[in-house]
Write a protein that holds these residues in place. Structure first.
Motif, short mmCIF file in Angstrom:
data_model
loop_
_atom_site.label_atom_id
_atom_site.label_comp_id
_atom_site.label_asym_id
_atom_site.label_seq_id
_atom_site.Cartn_x
_atom_site.Cartn_y
_atom_site.Cartn_z
N VAL A 1 3.94 -0.81 3.76
CA VAL A 1 3.65 0.57 3.38
C VAL A 1 4.82 1.06 2.54
O VAL A 1 5.96 1.08 2.99
CB VAL A 1 3.44 1.46 4.62
N GLU A 2 4.51 1.47 1.32
CA GLU A 2 5.54 1.91 0.38
C GLU A 2 5.83 3.40 0.56
O GLU A 2 4.91 4.20 0.67
CB GLU A 2 5.10 1.67 -1.06
N ASN A 3 7.10 3.73 0.57
CA ASN A 3 7.51 5.12 0.67
C ASN A 3 7.29 5.83 -0.65
O ASN A 3 7.64 5.31 -1.71
CB ASN A 3 8.99 5.19 1.07
N VAL A 4 6.71 7.01 -0.59
CA VAL A 4 6.50 7.86 -1.75
C VAL A 4 7.32 9.11 -1.51
O VAL A 4 7.36 9.62 -0.39
CB VAL A 4 5.00 8.22 -1.91
N ASN A 5 7.98 9.61 -2.52
CA ASN A 5 8.80 10.81 -2.35
C ASN A 5 7.87 12.02 -2.25
O ASN A 5 7.58 12.68 -3.23
CB ASN A 5 9.78 10.96 -3.50
N ILE B 1 0.86 -1.18 0.00
CA ILE B 1 0.00 0.00 0.00
C ILE B 1 0.90 1.24 0.00
O ILE B 1 1.74 1.38 0.89
CB ILE B 1 -0.92 0.04 1.23
N PRO B 2 0.76 2.11 -1.00
CA PRO B 2 1.57 3.33 -0.97
C PRO B 2 1.13 4.26 0.15
O PRO B 2 -0.06 4.30 0.48
CB PRO B 2 1.32 3.96 -2.35
N GLU B 3 2.08 4.98 0.73
CA GLU B 3 1.72 5.93 1.77
C GLU B 3 0.83 7.02 1.18
O GLU B 3 0.73 7.15 -0.04
CB GLU B 3 2.96 6.54 2.42
N ASN B 4 0.20 7.78 2.06
CA ASN B 4 -0.68 8.88 1.69
C ASN B 4 -1.96 8.42 1.00
O ASN B 4 -2.59 9.17 0.27
CB ASN B 4 0.04 9.92 0.80
N LYS C 1 -7.29 5.04 8.05
CA LYS C 1 -6.84 6.38 7.70
C LYS C 1 -5.63 6.30 6.77
O LYS C 1 -5.08 5.22 6.56
CB LYS C 1 -6.48 7.18 8.95
N GLY C 2 -5.24 7.44 6.23
CA GLY C 2 -4.06 7.49 5.38
C GLY C 2 -2.82 7.07 6.15
O GLY C 2 -2.67 7.40 7.32
N LEU C 3 -1.95 6.34 5.50
CA LEU C 3 -0.72 5.86 6.12
C LEU C 3 0.44 6.77 5.72
O LEU C 3 0.57 7.13 4.55
CB LEU C 3 -0.43 4.42 5.69
N ASP C 4 1.27 7.13 6.68
CA ASP C 4 2.43 7.96 6.43
C ASP C 4 3.69 7.16 6.76
O ASP C 4 3.93 6.83 7.92
CB ASP C 4 2.38 9.24 7.25
N TYR C 5 4.43 6.82 5.74
CA TYR C 5 5.63 5.98 5.89
C TYR C 5 6.57 6.53 6.95
O TYR C 5 7.08 5.80 7.79
CB TYR C 5 6.34 5.89 4.53
N GLU C 6 6.82 7.84 6.91
CA GLU C 6 7.80 8.44 7.81
C GLU C 6 7.36 8.43 9.28
O GLU C 6 8.18 8.50 10.18
CB GLU C 6 8.11 9.89 7.39
N SER C 7 6.06 8.37 9.53
CA SER C 7 5.60 8.41 10.92
C SER C 7 5.41 7.02 11.54
O SER C 7 5.20 6.90 12.74
CB SER C 7 4.29 9.19 11.03
#
Length: 153
Positions: free
Chosen positions: A86-90, A10-13, A52-58
């Motif tokens: 969770v995939e990191n998105v730039n 799942i991509p973040e955001n 909810k939306g997932l945030d990779y950095e958090s």
């Protein structure tokens, strides 16, 4: 009940209330989330959803292991695991130590010689790449040959 094999990416955001995976079960089986990392997931019928939306950095760990409990009256419950990656998105800009850099370079400087170091950090942990381009913004008249460092992704 049966969970499809392999991790789910799942991509973040992502937006809230998106489907993670569909779990196959008989109509008389009740599904519930028994282990819920960071309280991010819920069941909607036989579909595992993200609240909810997932945030990779958090996230403390981008790999989330969710356990789904399959219950049937008069039978022993079974737990199935769903690995969510969770995939990191730039999605974050780089941070520079200062907003403006000036490097004086002698016109006789040999080609491929380092003339300065401009460092930046990026919370996305992605490699940073730069290039020099001719200035297209208004620069001081004292600037005979000026460049702007652009961040590339």
């Amino acid at each position: 009940c049966t969970v499809p094999p392999g991790p789910v990416m799942i991509p973040e955001n992502n937006t809230a209330d998106i489907q993670v995976v569909k779990i196959t079960s008989n109509s008389d089986v009740t599904l519930s989330v028994s282990v819920n990392p960071e309280d991010l997931f819920y069941m909607k019928g036989n579909i595992l959803m993200v609240k909810k939306g997932l945030d990779y950095e958090s996230l403390s760990n981008p790999t989330l292991l969710v356990w789904v409990k399959c219950s049937k009256a008069g039978s022993r419950s079974v737990n199935e695991s769903v690995e969510v990656l969770v995939e990191n998105v730039n999605d974050n800009p780089p941070n520079f130590a200062q907003n403006h850099y000036v490097l004086d370079v002698n016109e006789l400087t040999p080609v491929n010689l380092s003339v300065g170091l401009i460092e930046a950090t990026d919370v996305d942990s992605e490699p940073l790449y730069y290039r020099l381009e001719s200035a297209t913004v208004r620069l001081p008249s004292s600037c005979l040959l000026c460049f702007i460092v652009l961040h590339l992704t």
